[in-house]
Design a protein around this motif. Sequence first.
Motif, PDB file in Angstrom:
ATOM      1  N   PHE A 100       0.840  -1.203   0.000  1.00 49.58           N
ATOM      2  CA  PHE A 100       0.000   0.000   0.000  1.00 49.58           C
ATOM      3  C   PHE A 100       0.878   1.256   0.000  1.00 49.58           C
ATOM      4  O   PHE A 100       0.674   2.184  -0.793  1.00 49.58           O
ATOM      5  N   VAL A 101       1.876   1.265   0.863  1.00 47.97           N
ATOM      6  CA  VAL A 101       2.754   2.437   0.939  1.00 47.97           C
ATOM      7  C   VAL A 101       3.533   2.616  -0.373  1.00 47.97           C
ATOM      8  O   VAL A 101       3.685   3.733  -0.865  1.00 47.97           O
ATOM      9  N   ASP A 103       2.511   1.759  -3.289  1.00 49.67           N
ATOM     10  CA  ASP A 103       1.541   2.294  -4.251  1.00 49.67           C
ATOM     11  C   ASP A 103       1.417   3.796  -4.103  1.00 49.67           C
ATOM     12  O   ASP A 103       1.521   4.549  -5.070  1.00 49.67           O
ATOM     13  N   VAL A 104       1.165   4.221  -2.863  1.00 53.64           N
ATOM     14  CA  VAL A 104       0.966   5.646  -2.608  1.00 53.64           C
ATOM     15  C   VAL A 104       2.218   6.434  -2.984  1.00 53.64           C
ATOM     16  O   VAL A 104       2.143   7.540  -3.495  1.00 53.64           O
ATOM     17  N   ARG A 105       3.379   5.810  -2.745  1.00 49.94           N
ATOM     18  CA  ARG A 105       4.629   6.511  -3.035  1.00 49.94           C
ATOM     19  C   ARG A 105       5.063   6.343  -4.485  1.00 49.94           C
ATOM     20  O   ARG A 105       6.154   6.762  -4.864  1.00 49.94           O
TER      21      ARG A 105
END
Lengths: 335, 244
Positions: A100-101, A103-105
């Motif tokens: 998830f992190v 992806d966001v980054r």
Amino acid sequence: MDRLLEINGLTKKFGPITAVDNISFSVDRGEVLGFLGPNGAGKSTTMKMATGYLSPTSGNITVCGSDVRRNPIEIKRRIGYLPEGAPLYGDMTPHSLLNFVSDVRKLSREDRRRGIEQAVESLHLERVLHQPIETLSKGYKRRVGLAQAIIHDPDVLVLDEPTDGLDPNQKHEVRELLDRMSSTKAIIISTHILEEVDAVCSRAIIISQGRIVADQMPSQLEERSRFHNAVGIRITPDNAEKCMSILHDISEVRSVEQVIQSSGLSELVAFPHNGGDIIGPVRSALDQNGLMVDEMFVEKGRLEDVFRNLTIGGAPNESGDDTGGVGVQEVANHA
Amino acid sequence: MRNTWIICRRELSAYFTSPVAYVFIVIFLALAGGLTFFFGNWLERGQADLQVFFIYHPYLYLFLIPAVGMRLWAEERKSGTMEFLMTLPISTGQAVIGKFVAAWIFAGIALLLTFPIWVTVNFLGNPDNGVIVTAYVGSWLMAGGFLALSASVSALTKNQVVAFVLAAVLGFVFLMSGVEIVQAFFRAWAPPKFVDSVAELSFLTNFGDLSQGVIDVRDILFFASVIGVALFINTAIVEIKKSA
């Protein structure tokens, strides 16, 4: 020198309470800055502002050349942050959280693979990768929090109590990890554990009641301790009296204290004037009197002692030689 | 857009990893079915439509949607993950919309799972399926309205129970704003024009046409604006709360 984080006149007020009061400092690439202070001194608040979570009441924060308030998203991309208490989504597994992190980054496939692989490996998360985070021990949660902060190889790493809840081996590993990363990043850690400052930090800032009361290298801080260059002696109790009077008679010695009696030995500490070197005179005086000591050592200085002096009693005191006089008191905070 | 979708995906999976999702869906289906058959006397009416199915949706949503929306921000604030989320490179707006859309999709899934009743009505008679589709879309829009209100209220507190109660009360005001109990409250002190415009805000009135298959752009615009305004307020609340 590559200046990655710069803070200028930073102030944060919560209603009538000033949590952070006009703080300025900067961190260069390659530096590990230790952020020390009693609970409630403003460490976490400062970190929250530096990472763009809280907005300051006044003052400027520049990360990698851009202003935090003007480009919040841009600076968040350059920072890796472990918030206080390592809050994470308990319903996710470390694996899904790290993805998830990533992806966001917006990590590329290659960066993501490498980033997650390295973080998992260096923090030993392999065994728990597919367990819900809420079922993990405190130490694992903290390490998952660290992992998500480093997967994108950030320029600036802000870690709020990164070793809290870790056992001594894990602490050691995290310190080694910080050490490895330190040459390419600017790292700020807050901690309650003073030995950690010695172990990993190239610089330490002590803050008390929202103000910086010291900003020095750990070794310089130790010099501010009244124990700096003091000579400790362990001796059998029968000889303690005699030894004490001998030490008193040395002109370079300012005072002598009997500290503790344990394991059947008396411990004496001879304090020098203004942190001067007294091991020579002490040794020759004892030799002349033919006194056998069981142990003799020179103190580097005690950070704990400096910490107490700077943070107890409120009034920030910048003068270096005024650190004597406070005996053993209750420790302001205890990790 | 991409960030919004990433947040949305995470939130949606959070719904389904907790038992709340399944409990909600079961209760929603049981109540929707029960009300239709026992209170609406759907079979006895002998009409091939879903009028009595949709007529209970506003009341179901009044209590069930706050249960979906209450966790969105309250949980985030309580567990401290808000700090984790808001220090990732995303904007507050993206987080607000992502979370809302996830909850809205979740509500949509629950709504779609009522399809057996649609199969049944087609089996028993020849209903106007256009009306039914319009009513479904209207119901989903109304769910979005309730949900956006719940989401904003959820950002006000760390306590999910408080979020639930506040959302239900706020939902009640919007639902019943055309009805005497709410009208009387405003008539006591507000000018008549204002009282009339309050009545216009009623979820009940605006859902009424849609549920009968009448596509009135004003109704659709109404729910869209409720969602838009509530999410805007939601964003503002999150911004304020994270700075305090």
